[in-house]
Design a protein around this motif. Structure first.
Motif, PDB file in Angstrom:
ATOM      1  N   ALA A   7       0.833  -1.206   0.000  1.00 39.91           N
ATOM      2  CA  ALA A   7       0.000   0.000   0.000  1.00 39.91           C
ATOM      3  C   ALA A   7       0.868   1.257   0.000  1.00 39.91           C
ATOM      4  N   THR A   8       1.936   1.246   0.772  1.00 42.49           N
ATOM      5  CA  THR A   8       2.823   2.403   0.833  1.00 42.49           C
ATOM      6  C   THR A   8       3.533   2.617  -0.502  1.00 42.49           C
ATOM      7  N   LEU A   9       3.985   1.549  -1.134  1.00 38.18           N
ATOM      8  CA  LEU A   9       4.633   1.667  -2.441  1.00 38.18           C
ATOM      9  C   LEU A   9       3.658   2.205  -3.490  1.00 38.18           C
ATOM     10  N   LEU A  10       2.417   1.729  -3.467  1.00 30.28           N
ATOM     11  CA  LEU A  10       1.409   2.231  -4.406  1.00 30.28           C
ATOM     12  C   LEU A  10       1.128   3.708  -4.164  1.00 30.28           C
ATOM     13  N   LYS A  11       1.015   4.092  -2.917  1.00 25.55           N
ATOM     14  CA  LYS A  11       0.799   5.506  -2.567  1.00 25.55           C
ATOM     15  C   LYS A  11       1.952   6.357  -3.058  1.00 25.55           C
ATOM     16  N   ASP A  12       3.185   5.897  -2.837  1.00 23.25           N
ATOM     17  CA  ASP A  12       4.359   6.654  -3.273  1.00 23.25           C
ATOM     18  C   ASP A  12       4.373   6.810  -4.793  1.00 23.25           C
ATOM     19  N   GLY A  13       3.992   5.766  -5.512  1.00 22.83           N
ATOM     20  CA  GLY A  13       3.934   5.832  -6.970  1.00 22.83           C
ATOM     21  C   GLY A  13       2.904   6.832  -7.459  1.00 22.83           C
ATOM     22  N   LEU A  14       1.739   6.847  -6.815  1.00 18.99           N
ATOM     23  CA  LEU A  14       0.702   7.815  -7.183  1.00 18.99           C
ATOM     24  C   LEU A  14       1.187   9.243  -6.964  1.00 18.99           C
ATOM     25  N   VAL A  15       1.803   9.486  -5.820  1.00 20.43           N
ATOM     26  CA  VAL A  15       2.262  10.833  -5.485  1.00 20.43           C
ATOM     27  C   VAL A  15       3.359  11.275  -6.444  1.00 20.43           C
ATOM     28  N   GLU A  16       4.254  10.363  -6.812  1.00 19.63           N
ATOM     29  CA  GLU A  16       5.327  10.714  -7.751  1.00 19.63           C
ATOM     30  C   GLU A  16       4.774  11.101  -9.118  1.00 19.63           C
ATOM     31  N   ASP A  17       3.673  10.459  -9.538  1.00 18.80           N
ATOM     32  CA  ASP A  17       3.092  10.743 -10.847  1.00 18.80           C
ATOM     33  C   ASP A  17       2.326  12.058 -10.888  1.00 18.80           C
TER      34      ASP A  17
END
Length: 85
Positions: A7-17
């Motif tokens: 979940a944290t990795l997915l959140k980080d990916g969304l924020v980076e995009d």
């Protein structure tokens, strides 16, 4: 623990995009509670701002969001204007 990491990795990916879109997505679609948002390490001030922005801009039902509102019932799968004439 693994689910939390995912979940944290997915959140980080969304924020980076795109941070603004990511926060709006987490407010409007995921509907995170403050506790959940804090757990994922979101900027709580930014998250609360997105929550206020979302409340200020309610979505209008449309067929493009998949709810097939009364304004356009013929857009529902299997329906056409001729079904209503």
């Amino acid at each position: 623990a693994r689910l939390s990491e995912i979940a944290t990795l997915l959140k980080d990916g969304l924020v980076e995009d795109g941070e603004e879109e990511a926060y709006r997505y987490m407010v409007g679609v995921v509907e995170l509670s403050d506790t959940e948002a804090e757990y994922l390490g979101l900027d709580m001030e930014r998250y609360r701002e997105a929550t206020v922005e979302d409340a200020d801009n309610p979505t209008v039902p449309t067929s493009t969001d998949g709810d097939y509102s009364p304004a356009h019932p013929w857009d529902a799968p299997g329906m056409s204007v001729s079904d209503f004439i």
